[in-house]
Design an enzyme around this catalytic site. Sequence first.
Site, PDB file in Angstrom:
ATOM      1  N   ASP A  96       0.830  -1.193   0.000  1.00 36.78           N
ATOM      2  CA  ASP A  96       0.000   0.000   0.000  1.00 36.78           C
ATOM      3  C   ASP A  96       0.869   1.249   0.000  1.00 36.78           C
ATOM      4  O   ASP A  96       1.582   1.512   0.961  1.00 36.78           O
ATOM      5  CB  ASP A  96      -0.900  -0.015   1.231  1.00 36.78           C
ATOM      6  CG  ASP A  96      -1.843   1.173   1.282  1.00 36.78           C
ATOM      7  OD1 ASP A  96      -1.955   1.882   0.268  1.00 36.78           O
ATOM      8  OD2 ASP A  96      -2.463   1.386   2.335  1.00 36.78           O
ATOM      9  N   ASP A 312      -2.438   6.621  -6.223  1.00 31.74           N
ATOM     10  CA  ASP A 312      -2.599   5.690  -5.106  1.00 31.74           C
ATOM     11  C   ASP A 312      -2.822   4.271  -5.590  1.00 31.74           C
ATOM     12  O   ASP A 312      -3.874   3.935  -6.123  1.00 31.74           O
ATOM     13  CB  ASP A 312      -3.772   6.123  -4.224  1.00 31.74           C
ATOM     14  CG  ASP A 312      -4.002   5.171  -3.057  1.00 31.74           C
ATOM     15  OD1 ASP A 312      -3.023   4.561  -2.595  1.00 31.74           O
ATOM     16  OD2 ASP A 312      -5.154   5.044  -2.616  1.00 31.74           O
TER      17      ASP A 312
END
Length: 484
Positions: A96, A312
């Site tokens: 992440d 992202d």
Amino acid sequence: MAPRAALLLAALALLLAAAPAAAAPGVFQVRRKFPAGGDAGGNITALRAHDGRRHGRLLAAADLKLGGLGLPTDTGLYFTEINLGTPPKHYFLQVDTGSDILWVNCITCDECPRKSGLGLDLTLYDPKASSTGSTVLCDQEFCAATYGGKLPGCSSNVPCEYKVMYGDGSSTTGFFVTDALQFDQVTGDGQTKPGNASVTFGCGAQQGGDLGTSNQALDGIIGFGQANTSMLSQLAAAGKVKKVFAHCLDIVQGGGIFAIGNVVQPKVKTTPLVPDMPHFNVNLKSVDVDGTTLELPANIFETGDKKGTIIDSGTTLTYLPELVFKEVMLAVFKKHQDITFRNVQEFLCFQYSGSVDDGFPTITFHFEDDLALHVYPHEYFFANGNDMYCVGFQNGGSQSKDGKDIVLMGDLVLSNKLVVYDLENQVIGWTDYNCSSSIKVKDDKTGATYTVNSHDISSSGWRFHWHKSLVLLLVTVVCSYLIC
């Protein structure tokens, strides 16, 4: 207004009207698992909520092996394997770029999952079972630096605690520990040897919500954010690596490339990161469809309070401000007046029997310093059954009032591209690439250049079958990228 344009705008209006009411501002109550396979069914609604609620969770050269597949109708995530402790034990962690800590489930956690539907063997971390493990106390430097000073009520021998809250009501609570990390250090073309470093990470003692279930679980999350608490920042501070990493997410076969170090091949053009932002914010300048620049307000992409563009990898879809979304859709379907749109669980879908790459235009996003991101039809559409395609771009205005002016670019548009995050120089860049191939990275200690190959750890001895499994996704709110 032309009849075709009116029909498309009507379809968009239906999508906005059909958006489900949130139980709390910006929050949708959904599950985190998605049946994989040809027809996504109820799968894609949960996927949309996953992105809408996503929390901003948001090594010499190192090679992290990847598994997973980021398609909405498949797993929707990517994970890697690391070793922690002495003797080392294996842990599977979701990768992440939007978060700043590494945490794993701890032995003291009664509700933490012991099994995973992903076909992976889960491991609970036990600091007492590691000869190099130690608890971080609240009066130690790491704790004070993390919280901006000594915590109230801190006394000797009290652990430094943490708590991460997610937008769907899930949470992870625990305490920080320091232990040995073992990673694959690149030593030759396609070759690695174990590299070691001491890192501080979270030992999850209690998981709330879906994080406490065993369905499709992983051992934790590894954050590659910019804060000093991230594994990357700690390794860089120790002189083990530079703060440069790259990923190439393979949307075709799954897995891909994830490397820490200076990428020297392929060459990648870059754009500056916006200073003093908690995430990977960049300056988007314009959008064109099939070579024609869209006529949009001059300030629509400017960075500011609750505005701007974020890159992202933890988000699957791409979210655009409402005006941008509508203009993009009108341009994309300009030559397809005969298409009938269907609202499939809040997604704009349609039947199409030909090749979408042959029948629809390329969308190009233009960033500061003349960096372009080309998004091809198979990257902004995804198949949802036989000859059924759905749009992977979403109207940010329907997600939350606070995130309505944000451009959030996720895995679908980043897949099949090598993306380089150079935090040393505060730039990010990308280039179209075959993520099943290899890249070359430079070992700054020796000056040597080595090949890093692609991996799919799901295809090794612990392979699980994508089309027979459910998958776990972390669901949170776009609003939490901001101070809401």
